[in-house]
Design a protein around this motif. Structure first.
Motif, short mmCIF file in Angstrom:
data_model
loop_
_atom_site.label_atom_id
_atom_site.label_comp_id
_atom_site.label_asym_id
_atom_site.label_seq_id
_atom_site.Cartn_x
_atom_site.Cartn_y
_atom_site.Cartn_z
N ILE A 67 -1.02 18.62 16.37
CA ILE A 67 -2.12 18.70 17.34
C ILE A 67 -3.39 18.13 16.73
N ASN A 68 -3.73 18.56 15.51
CA ASN A 68 -4.93 18.04 14.86
C ASN A 68 -4.84 16.53 14.64
N HIS A 69 -3.67 16.08 14.22
CA HIS A 69 -3.51 14.65 13.97
C HIS A 69 -3.66 13.84 15.26
N ASP A 102 -10.10 18.65 1.60
CA ASP A 102 -10.76 18.60 2.91
C ASP A 102 -9.72 18.23 3.97
N LEU A 103 -9.80 18.87 5.12
CA LEU A 103 -8.87 18.56 6.21
C LEU A 103 -9.04 17.15 6.74
N ALA A 104 -10.09 16.45 6.31
CA ALA A 104 -10.22 15.03 6.67
C ALA A 104 -9.07 14.23 6.07
N PHE A 105 -8.51 14.73 4.97
CA PHE A 105 -7.43 14.04 4.29
C PHE A 105 -6.10 14.69 4.65
N PHE A 106 -5.03 13.94 4.46
CA PHE A 106 -3.72 14.49 4.73
C PHE A 106 -3.35 15.52 3.66
N ASP A 107 -2.10 15.96 3.69
CA ASP A 107 -1.69 17.06 2.81
C ASP A 107 -1.93 16.77 1.33
N TRP A 108 -2.02 15.50 0.96
CA TRP A 108 -2.20 15.18 -0.46
C TRP A 108 -3.53 15.70 -0.99
N HIS A 109 -4.53 15.91 -0.11
CA HIS A 109 -5.81 16.44 -0.60
C HIS A 109 -6.53 17.25 0.48
N SER A 110 -5.79 18.13 1.15
CA SER A 110 -6.39 18.96 2.20
C SER A 110 -6.66 20.39 1.73
N ASN A 111 -6.20 20.75 0.54
CA ASN A 111 -6.37 22.10 0.01
C ASN A 111 -7.79 22.26 -0.55
N ILE A 112 -8.58 23.14 0.07
CA ILE A 112 -9.98 23.29 -0.34
C ILE A 112 -10.12 23.83 -1.76
N LEU A 150 0.84 -1.20 0.00
CA LEU A 150 0.00 0.00 0.00
C LEU A 150 0.87 1.25 0.00
N MET A 151 0.58 2.16 -0.91
CA MET A 151 1.41 3.36 -1.04
C MET A 151 1.27 4.25 0.19
N PRO A 152 2.37 4.86 0.64
CA PRO A 152 2.24 5.90 1.68
C PRO A 152 1.40 7.05 1.13
N LEU A 153 0.64 7.69 1.98
CA LEU A 153 -0.15 8.84 1.53
C LEU A 153 0.78 9.90 0.96
N ALA A 154 0.51 10.30 -0.27
CA ALA A 154 1.34 11.24 -1.05
C ALA A 154 2.54 10.55 -1.69
N GLY A 155 2.67 9.23 -1.54
CA GLY A 155 3.72 8.50 -2.24
C GLY A 155 5.04 8.48 -1.49
N THR A 156 5.89 7.54 -1.87
CA THR A 156 7.20 7.41 -1.24
C THR A 156 8.02 8.67 -1.50
N ASP A 157 8.37 9.37 -0.42
CA ASP A 157 9.14 10.62 -0.51
C ASP A 157 8.43 11.69 -1.34
N LEU A 189 5.83 2.60 11.15
CA LEU A 189 5.29 2.64 12.51
C LEU A 189 3.86 3.16 12.58
N ASP A 190 3.52 4.09 11.71
CA ASP A 190 2.25 4.81 11.83
C ASP A 190 1.22 4.29 10.83
N PHE A 191 0.18 3.67 11.35
CA PHE A 191 -0.89 3.13 10.51
C PHE A 191 -1.47 4.20 9.59
N HIS A 192 -1.63 5.40 10.13
CA HIS A 192 -2.27 6.46 9.35
C HIS A 192 -1.29 7.21 8.45
N SER A 193 -0.11 6.67 8.26
CA SER A 193 0.76 7.21 7.21
C SER A 193 0.35 6.64 5.86
N LYS A 194 -0.47 5.57 5.88
CA LYS A 194 -0.93 4.94 4.64
C LYS A 194 -2.45 4.85 4.55
#
Length: 429
Positions: free
Chosen positions: A313-315, A391-401, A126-133, A145-150
């Protein structure tokens, strides 16, 4: 008799469905049948889709990011919708959007209800959110380590019918759109500034609510380390690193590693005592001041250090909600309310309606859809399966309204239930 402009736009009306998410995420065990993020409840015969994705100039074949599951029995429109009346749609997409007008995507369909099967475990590729690097990757999350990195947080969805109109930058069309949205969502709440967005280090210095657990400390320390390591890397800035800055960065690195060692010895959700809170805030402020003095010598700006703290903080609040802890007792109320408020429908202005650009992320199915470029025109003959605004529900890859992700399908393919023909478009203003 000629029609008025309002009547002409009224004649373009198409039935559509607004998609609303919960204000805060829920545990993976939540029984929602329709949701953003989380894990798909795929039938065993459906494979988790893969595709070739390029992040940071590296091409790799990866399992795509799971975006949404929608149980069609929960979607209004049984009498008019071209979608199947029952069954479940699963939306997958690359979470790397750099240079992608048409990101790799897959839409899967099962004729079963959304709660028929158990969660599908994430595949090892499974790809990391926003892709590897990838440029939009959250550097302080560790894919190992972090489940929500993917895997995105899980947000249950609700649906409300409305009429969509065809217009572009038109005041009368904007009036009609606002009327429809307010009919579906209510008049809206007053707009309020995000408590944590653009917050300065001096404002954080006065705020005694943080850090409120050791998970937050770990995230903040990792964010500092990610900047320090990058700034120590030769070639990371357009001019060579001077000796004084290198010494300062190494000092910051030693301090960060010390805090990480303390984090490893404690449970992430444990509270932080008052003395440790004060000590950690002093350390973080020292980091911010050090970067202020190194301005023009390294690539990291002080504002990035502050922005990372707000994001951490939000995370952390999301992690607490997803773990089903008593979040109202354990998270500062100001942070909790601020995060929930970002999803609330805000009272729209005439300009918002005219440009179809609102302060709240509006997701929808069917209708015309909206976007800052020409995807809706290019796909005017297609069916809009799902539109997800940044939406801020998503990480930086799709948080820009200002960005919009669409999933489209040809009407003939939809009639044949051939969802392999679905395509995605992505555009930003």
């Amino acid at each position: 008799m000629a029609l008025s402009e309002r009547d002409e736009i009224e004649e373009t009306a198409l039935p559509a469905v607004l998609v609303r998410r919960s204000d805060l995420p829920v545990p993976l065990t939540h029984p929602a049948r329709s949701f953003f993020g989380g894990l798909p409840r795929l039938p065993p015969q459906l494979e988790w889709p893969t595709a070739e994705v390029t992040a940071n100039q590296t091409l790799e074949t990866v399992a795509l990011t799971f975006v949404a599951q929608i149980d069609l029995a929960e979607v209004p429109g049984a009498k008019w919708s071209p979608l199947p009346k029952r069954g479940t749609l699963y939306f997958f997409c690359s979470s790397v959007f750099v240079g992608e007008g048409h990101p790799p995507c897959r839409v899967l369909y099962s004729d079963t209800a959304g709660d028929t099967y158990a969660d599908r475990a994430p595949p090892p590729d499974l790809m990391p959110l926003a892709g590897t690097d990838g440029d939009a990757q959250v550097k302080w999350l560790d894919p190992a380590l972090d489940f929500h990195s993917k895997v995105e947080f899980k947000y249950p969805l609700s649906f409300r019918p409305f009429r969509d109109f065809l217009f572009s930058e038109d005041a009368v069309g904007g009036e009609l759109m606002i009327e429809e949205l307010c009919k579906a969502l209510g008049p809206g709440e007053p707009k309020e500034l995000d408590l944590l967005q653009f917050r300065s280090e001096s404002e954080y210095e006065k705020d005694e609510h943080w850090p409120f657990n050791w998970l937050l400390i770990a995230y903040v320390v990792r964010s500092v380390l990610s900047h320090v390591q990058r700034d120590l890397t030769p070639g990371s800035y357009y001019k060579p690193l001077i000796d004084e800055a290198a010494v300062e960065l190494k000092r910051l690195r030693v301090g960060a590693i010390g805090w990480l060692e303390r984090c490893r010895a404690l449970t992430p959700m444990d509270d932080v005592d008052a003395d440790t809170k004060a000590t950690f805030r002093s350390w973080w402020l020292d980091v911010a001041q050090a970067y202020k003095k190194m301005k023009g010598q390294v690539s990291t700006y002080t504002s990035e250090i502050s922005a990372d703290l707000g994001n951490a903080i939000n995370h952390t609040v999301r992690c607490m909600a997803a773990k089903d802890v008593d979040i109202r007792d354990d998270a500062p109320l100001s942070y909790l309310v601020n995060l929930a408020r970002q999803n609330r429908w805000k009272t729209p202005t005439a300009k918002d309606g005219q440009y179809r650009h609102f302060s709240t992320a509006l997701h929808q199915m069917l209708g015309y859809g909206s976007g800052p470029q020409d995807a809706t025109e290019e796909h005017s003959e297609d069916i809009l399966l799902l539109q997800i605004q940044g939406d801020l529900a998503f990480f930086d890859w799709h948080s820009n309204i200002g960005c919009v992700l669409h999933f489209w399908i040809d009407p003939d393919a939809l009639a044949e239930l051939d969802f392999s023909q679905a395509v995605a478009t992505y555009e930003c203003d």
